[in-house]
Design a protein around this motif. Structure first.
Motif, PDB file in Angstrom:
ATOM      1  N   GLN A 155       0.831  -1.204   0.000  1.00 31.57           N
ATOM      2  CA  GLN A 155       0.000   0.000   0.000  1.00 31.57           C
ATOM      3  C   GLN A 155       0.869   1.258   0.000  1.00 31.57           C
ATOM      4  OE1 GLN A 155      -3.326   0.242  -0.406  1.00 31.57           O
ATOM      5  NE2 GLN A 155      -3.240  -1.981  -0.731  1.00 31.57           N
ATOM      6  N   MET A 156       2.032   1.189   0.646  1.00 30.86           N
ATOM      7  CA  MET A 156       2.971   2.308   0.590  1.00 30.86           C
ATOM      8  C   MET A 156       3.426   2.549  -0.843  1.00 30.86           C
ATOM      9  SD  MET A 156       5.263   1.517   3.989  1.00 30.86           S
ATOM     10  CE  MET A 156       6.564   2.659   3.510  1.00 30.86           C
ATOM     11  N   TRP A 157       3.714   1.454  -1.554  1.00 37.03           N
ATOM     12  CA  TRP A 157       4.138   1.574  -2.949  1.00 37.03           C
ATOM     13  C   TRP A 157       3.034   2.186  -3.807  1.00 37.03           C
ATOM     14  CZ3 TRP A 157       7.710   2.025  -6.387  1.00 37.03           C
ATOM     15  CH2 TRP A 157       7.453   1.733  -7.730  1.00 37.03           C
ATOM     16  N   ASP A 163       0.776   9.165  -5.904  1.00 35.72           N
ATOM     17  CA  ASP A 163       1.123  10.477  -5.353  1.00 35.72           C
ATOM     18  C   ASP A 163       0.178  10.872  -4.216  1.00 35.72           C
ATOM     19  OD1 ASP A 163       2.675  12.740  -5.137  1.00 35.72           O
ATOM     20  OD2 ASP A 163       1.534  13.884  -6.611  1.00 35.72           O
ATOM     21  N   ASP A 164      -0.074   9.921  -3.319  1.00 29.89           N
ATOM     22  CA  ASP A 164      -0.994  10.132  -2.194  1.00 29.89           C
ATOM     23  C   ASP A 164      -0.179  10.196  -0.898  1.00 29.89           C
ATOM     24  OD1 ASP A 164      -2.921  10.073  -0.209  1.00 29.89           O
ATOM     25  OD2 ASP A 164      -4.141   8.537  -1.174  1.00 29.89           O
ATOM     26  N   LEU A 165       0.259  11.390  -0.536  1.00 26.11           N
ATOM     27  CA  LEU A 165       1.107  11.551   0.642  1.00 26.11           C
ATOM     28  C   LEU A 165       0.384  11.175   1.926  1.00 26.11           C
ATOM     29  CD1 LEU A 165       3.565  12.491   2.249  1.00 26.11           C
ATOM     30  CD2 LEU A 165       2.708  14.847   2.054  1.00 26.11           C
ATOM     31  N   ASP A 166      -0.873  11.576   2.071  1.00 27.54           N
ATOM     32  CA  ASP A 166      -1.582  11.341   3.329  1.00 27.54           C
ATOM     33  C   ASP A 166      -1.665   9.854   3.633  1.00 27.54           C
ATOM     34  OD1 ASP A 166      -1.938  14.044   3.771  1.00 27.54           O
ATOM     35  OD2 ASP A 166      -3.853  14.114   2.716  1.00 27.54           O
ATOM     36  N   GLN A 167      -2.016   9.045   2.628  1.00 30.06           N
ATOM     37  CA  GLN A 167      -2.091   7.603   2.870  1.00 30.06           C
ATOM     38  C   GLN A 167      -0.700   7.043   3.140  1.00 30.06           C
ATOM     39  OE1 GLN A 167      -4.657   4.846   0.609  1.00 30.06           O
ATOM     40  NE2 GLN A 167      -2.759   3.787  -0.002  1.00 30.06           N
ATOM     41  N   PHE A 168       0.282   7.491   2.371  1.00 31.08           N
ATOM     42  CA  PHE A 168       1.647   7.008   2.584  1.00 31.08           C
ATOM     43  C   PHE A 168       2.113   7.346   3.992  1.00 31.08           C
ATOM     44  CE2 PHE A 168       6.197   7.386   2.687  1.00 31.08           C
ATOM     45  CZ  PHE A 168       6.627   6.267   2.001  1.00 31.08           C
ATOM     46  N   ASN A 172       3.527   4.830   6.702  1.00 31.49           N
ATOM     47  CA  ASN A 172       4.961   4.939   6.959  1.00 31.49           C
ATOM     48  C   ASN A 172       5.258   5.367   8.394  1.00 31.49           C
ATOM     49  OD1 ASN A 172       7.647   4.798   5.668  1.00 31.49           O
ATOM     50  ND2 ASN A 172       7.757   6.955   6.194  1.00 31.49           N
ATOM     51  N   ASP A 173       4.366   6.167   8.958  1.00 33.08           N
ATOM     52  CA  ASP A 173       4.598   6.694  10.301  1.00 33.08           C
ATOM     53  C   ASP A 173       4.731   5.578  11.334  1.00 33.08           C
ATOM     54  OD1 ASP A 173       4.947   9.074  11.866  1.00 33.08           O
ATOM     55  OD2 ASP A 173       3.039   8.635  12.812  1.00 33.08           O
ATOM     56  N   LYS A 174       4.042   4.468  11.087  1.00 34.41           N
ATOM     57  CA  LYS A 174       4.129   3.335  12.015  1.00 34.41           C
ATOM     58  C   LYS A 174       5.492   2.654  11.953  1.00 34.41           C
ATOM     59  CE  LYS A 174      -0.811   2.332  11.463  1.00 34.41           C
ATOM     60  NZ  LYS A 174      -1.816   1.324  10.985  1.00 34.41           N
ATOM     61  N   LEU A 175       6.187   2.842  10.837  1.00 39.26           N
ATOM     62  CA  LEU A 175       7.463   2.163  10.643  1.00 39.26           C
ATOM     63  C   LEU A 175       8.654   3.017  11.065  1.00 39.26           C
ATOM     64  CD1 LEU A 175       6.835   0.678   7.081  1.00 39.26           C
ATOM     65  CD2 LEU A 175       6.476  -0.442   9.280  1.00 39.26           C
ATOM     66  N   VAL A 176       8.560   4.332  10.888  1.00 40.30           N
ATOM     67  CA  VAL A 176       9.741   5.162  11.099  1.00 40.30           C
ATOM     68  C   VAL A 176       9.886   5.647  12.527  1.00 40.30           C
ATOM     69  CG1 VAL A 176       9.706   5.971   8.717  1.00 40.30           C
ATOM     70  CG2 VAL A 176       8.577   7.324  10.466  1.00 40.30           C
ATOM     71  N   MET A 177       8.813   5.659  13.299  1.00 45.00           N
ATOM     72  CA  MET A 177       8.920   6.164  14.658  1.00 45.00           C
ATOM     73  C   MET A 177       9.612   5.138  15.551  1.00 45.00           C
ATOM     74  SD  MET A 177       7.856   9.143  14.462  1.00 45.00           S
ATOM     75  CE  MET A 177       7.876   9.573  16.198  1.00 45.00           C
ATOM     76  N   PRO A 178      10.705   5.502  16.209  1.00 51.20           N
ATOM     77  CA  PRO A 178      11.430   4.559  17.063  1.00 51.20           C
ATOM     78  C   PRO A 178      10.613   4.170  18.288  1.00 51.20           C
ATOM     79  CG  PRO A 178      12.271   6.781  17.341  1.00 51.20           C
ATOM     80  CD  PRO A 178      11.290   6.839  16.204  1.00 51.20           C
TER      81      PRO A 178
END
Length: 274
Positions: A155-157, A163-168, A172-178
């Motif tokens: 779904q990120m891909w 070109d849907d930043l909000d969905q990305f 993605n936010d669940k993956l990058v936050m330590p």
């Protein structure tokens, strides 16, 4: 400017590109001359995603995608490298029009070290593989299945393609936050560009550096300058580009990794040597 404003600026970054068709594939003399295909290409996207539009523009029937390739001044361009990185490596001015050539045949004659573009599903697989690698580096041991599903990465891909930043960003936010304040390692790739490399069109296999590097030491944040010293010692690059910008060397690496990474969660840094 908030951190998310930075994320949006990175996502919305565009570069002016003119794509011309290879001269040896030009139309017959009695047909209209091929005009260049102009576009504001997303920095975070890939040239291969433009193939269908280019076929339409240049009136080329559908065919084997593995035969399509791009070059800049006879230097083959790698389809696995984001457009923004290629632009930062080769464009002659930081905001000028970048003219490249598309070939719809002849890829089989390229050197074996040049990986041909197979089909659209391979680009998606490459992207997902990079995201998995980034997650492993950031987490150290991997993340839970709930956070690390293949479907979420797919779904990120699709968000990138659409070109849907909000969905990305939601995914993605669940993956990058330590999980414990600090990521374990910084996912990065440094593309080393030398004057000799720019002048020799046959030297298309750019040196790419990817090392294991923590964003913190003794609870003190490491900076971009620290990374450059670790990689190059006293032979520092004359210029460093990230999304077309010369970042402040004192910027903490963790902040760059969280808010200035490409969609695959890697920092793709161009280092131009003296």
């Amino acid at each position: 400017m908030t951190d998310f404003d930075v994320v949006r600026s990175v996502w919305e970054g565009r570069v002016p590109v003119a794509v011309v068709r290879a001269q040896d594939e030009s139309v017959m003399s009695d047909e209209p001359k091929d005009e260049p295909f102009y576009l504001l290409a997303p920095r975070c996207s890939y040239l291969a995603l433009c193939i269908d539009k280019l076929r339409t523009h240049f009136r080329v029937p559908s065919g084997d995608a593995a035969e399509v390739w791009f070059d800049y001044k006879k230097r083959p361009l790698k389809w696995t490298v984001p457009i923004g990185v290629l632009y930062d490596m080769y464009a002659e001015s930081p905001d000028g029009l970048w003219s490249i050539t598309v070939h719809f045949k002849g890829a089989q004659n390229l050197p074996e070290s040049f990986i041909r573009y197979p089909e659209a599903s391979y680009l998606e697989s490459h992207f997902i593989s990079r995201v998995k690698e980034a997650i492993a580096l950031k987490s150290g041991t991997g993340m839970s299945d709930a956070q690390n599903t293949t479907e979420a990465k797919r779904q990120m891909w699709l968000s990138l393609v659409q070109d849907d930043l909000d969905q990305f960003h939601r995914l993605n936010d669940k993956l990058v936050m330590p999980l414990d304040g600090w990521i374990k390692k910084v996912p990065f790739r440094v593309y080393v560009v030398t004057k000799e490399h720019l002048q020799d069109s046959t030297a298309f296999s750019t040196t790419i550096i990817q090392e294991s590097y923590s964003p913190v030491t003794n609870n003190t944040p490491r900076t971009l300058n620290d990374l450059m010293k670790f990689l190059f010692g006293d032979n520092r690059p004359a210029s460093i580009l990230l999304h077309g910008v010369r970042p402040n060397g004192e910027t903490p690496l963790q902040w760059l990794s969280q808010f200035c990474a490409y969609p695959d969660n890697f920092l793709h840094i161009v280092a131009i040597m003296p």
